[in-house]
Write a protein that holds these residues in place. Structure first.
Motif: not given
Length: 167
Positions: A27-33
């Motif tokens: 979830i964090i990586s999707v939000l950062l991307t």
């Protein structure tokens, strides 16, 4: 048997904990991307339509490589389209005339020669001066649409009078 069941329970709990951290990490990586992709610039096509008007009573010929710009006396050229890519709205004075835009960069390989009636000549080395085909400020401009302009350069009797005898 009790040890095996306890061992399986610990493994199952560890697996569940691992899956939770994995889900949070995804979830964090999707939000950062997604957040970084919002900062991308967009490229837009820009177009300049260039016309040359010969209001003098003399024919005009250009040096080798630029023959498509030749003009008869009292005539107007067909439009020359110059297209480019920009990441923002471009004002008219940021465009480059066809002579300095033969490639994707503002680079001229050699001076531009202009002959009037094959007897009087002007040689242009740069875009200096107030009436110069290499200087976009010497063109009249009209905005036709978003990132689209019409530019007109007019040759006059004054241009002929400023030309010197060809060598």
């Amino acid at each position: 048997m009790y040890t095996y069941a306890l061992s399986s329970l610990v493994t199952f709990r560890s697996l569940c904990l691992f899956m939770r951290f994995l889900t949070i990490g995804l979830i964090i990586s999707v939000l950062l991307t997604g957040a970084t992709s919002c900062n991308k610039t967009r490229d837009y096509a820009m177009e300049g339509q260039f016309y040359f008007v010969n209001s003098s009573s003399h024919s005009i010929t250009f040096s080798a490589g630029f023959e498509q710009y030749n003009l008869e006396a009292h005539s107007t050229s067909k439009p020359f389209m110059i297209t480019d890519i920009s990441d923002r709205e471009i004002p008219a004075d940021s465009y480059h005339p066809p002579f300095s835009k033969e490639s994707a960069f503002k680079i001229r390989i050699e001076p531009i020669g202009i002959k009037f009636d094959n007897s009087r000549c002007i040689t242009l080395l740069d875009d200096s001066g107030t009436h110069n085909i290499l200087n976009i400020a010497s063109y009249s401009s009209e905005k036709l649409g978003e990132r689209k302009y019409k530019f007109v350069y007019t040759f006059t009797e004054s241009d002929y009078n400023l030309a010197v005898s060809c060598k």
